[in-house]
Write a protein that holds these residues in place. Structure first.
Motif, short mmCIF file in Angstrom:
data_model
loop_
_atom_site.label_atom_id
_atom_site.label_comp_id
_atom_site.label_asym_id
_atom_site.label_seq_id
_atom_site.Cartn_x
_atom_site.Cartn_y
_atom_site.Cartn_z
N PRO A 1 -0.09 4.20 -11.67
CA PRO A 1 1.19 3.61 -11.31
C PRO A 1 0.95 2.44 -10.36
O PRO A 1 -0.08 2.36 -9.70
N ARG A 2 1.88 1.55 -10.31
CA ARG A 2 1.81 0.47 -9.34
C ARG A 2 2.41 0.96 -8.04
O ARG A 2 3.28 1.83 -8.03
N ILE A 3 1.96 0.37 -6.95
CA ILE A 3 2.47 0.73 -5.63
C ILE A 3 3.13 -0.51 -5.04
O ILE A 3 2.52 -1.57 -4.97
N LEU A 4 4.39 -0.35 -4.66
CA LEU A 4 5.16 -1.44 -4.07
C LEU A 4 5.00 -1.37 -2.55
O LEU A 4 5.35 -0.36 -1.93
N VAL A 5 4.44 -2.42 -1.96
CA VAL A 5 4.25 -2.52 -0.52
C VAL A 5 5.27 -3.52 0.02
O VAL A 5 5.26 -4.69 -0.37
N VAL A 6 6.13 -3.04 0.90
CA VAL A 6 7.21 -3.87 1.44
C VAL A 6 7.00 -4.02 2.94
O VAL A 6 7.07 -3.04 3.69
N ASP A 7 6.72 -5.24 3.38
CA ASP A 7 6.50 -5.51 4.80
C ASP A 7 6.69 -7.00 5.02
O ASP A 7 6.23 -7.80 4.22
N ASP A 8 7.36 -7.37 6.10
CA ASP A 8 7.58 -8.78 6.39
C ASP A 8 6.33 -9.47 6.93
O ASP A 8 6.25 -10.68 6.94
N ASP A 9 5.33 -8.70 7.36
CA ASP A 9 4.10 -9.26 7.90
C ASP A 9 3.06 -9.39 6.78
O ASP A 9 2.61 -8.39 6.23
N PRO A 10 2.66 -10.63 6.45
CA PRO A 10 1.70 -10.81 5.36
C PRO A 10 0.34 -10.17 5.63
O PRO A 10 -0.34 -9.75 4.70
N GLU B 1 -2.77 -0.86 -8.66
CA GLU B 1 -2.26 -2.23 -8.57
C GLU B 1 -1.14 -2.26 -7.55
O GLU B 1 -0.33 -1.34 -7.46
N VAL B 2 -1.07 -3.34 -6.80
CA VAL B 2 -0.07 -3.50 -5.74
C VAL B 2 0.90 -4.61 -6.11
O VAL B 2 0.51 -5.65 -6.61
N ILE B 3 2.15 -4.34 -5.85
CA ILE B 3 3.20 -5.35 -5.91
C ILE B 3 3.69 -5.51 -4.48
O ILE B 3 3.89 -4.50 -3.79
N GLU B 4 3.88 -6.73 -4.04
CA GLU B 4 4.29 -6.98 -2.66
C GLU B 4 5.72 -7.52 -2.60
O GLU B 4 6.15 -8.24 -3.50
N ALA B 5 6.41 -7.15 -1.53
CA ALA B 5 7.73 -7.71 -1.23
C ALA B 5 7.81 -7.90 0.28
O ALA B 5 7.29 -7.08 1.04
N GLU B 6 8.49 -8.98 0.70
CA GLU B 6 8.54 -9.30 2.13
C GLU B 6 9.78 -8.79 2.84
O GLU B 6 9.86 -8.88 4.06
N ASP B 7 10.74 -8.23 2.10
CA ASP B 7 11.92 -7.66 2.75
C ASP B 7 12.61 -6.71 1.78
O ASP B 7 12.18 -6.56 0.63
#
Length: 140
Positions: free
Chosen positions: A12-21, A37-43
């Motif tokens: 599965p993909r893992i969604l990492v949500v954090d405003d700090d890059p 696999e990682v998917i990133e979101a900033e907010d």
């Protein structure tokens, strides 16, 4: 400690949500080293959009304090959007792990906590749980 590595069909993909890059980068490196696999979101808003666009997210790691939509609001919205959103594991990424913060996270529908700063052992414990059945049960 030997890291759990999922078979390619189980990833599965893992969604990492954090405003700090930097926090997202550290999480990405640690998670990808375990075969995910990682998917990133900033907010929170970007997290909801990424989740809606990606059908195989098996875990969401959600920062609590973000500009715009915070992690608690994003978790509540994710839980109310669909059956899939109602069951995906959501783990809070936070420096605040006091009783009140924990209660707020559980009230928002989160399943657990990963304290910051993010560590290899913390990531291992979380992705190991997803790899050993939560994702398969979620998508059965």
């Amino acid at each position: 400690m030997t890291a759990y590595r999922p078979a390619p069909a189980e990833r599965p993909r893992i969604l990492v949500v954090d405003d700090d890059p930097i926090n997202r980068l550290v999480a990405r490196i640690l998670i990808e080293a375990r075969g995910y696999e990682v998917i990133e979101a900033e907010d929170g808003e970007a997290a909801l959009a990424a989740y809606a666009e990606t059908s195989d997210i098996g875990l969401v790691l959600m920062d609590l304090a973000m500009p715009g939509m915070d992690g608690l609001t994003a978790a509540r919205n994710l839980r109310s959007t669909s059956r899939r959103g109602a069951t995906v594991p959501i783990v809070a990424l936070t420096r605040h792990i006091d009783d009140n913060s924990r209660r707020n996270c559980f009230d928002a529908g989160m399943n657990g906590f990963l304290p910051k700063p993010i560590s290899a052992a913390g990531i291992e414990s979380i992705v190991c749980l997803v790899g050993h059945g939560a994702y398969r049960a979620h998508h059965a």
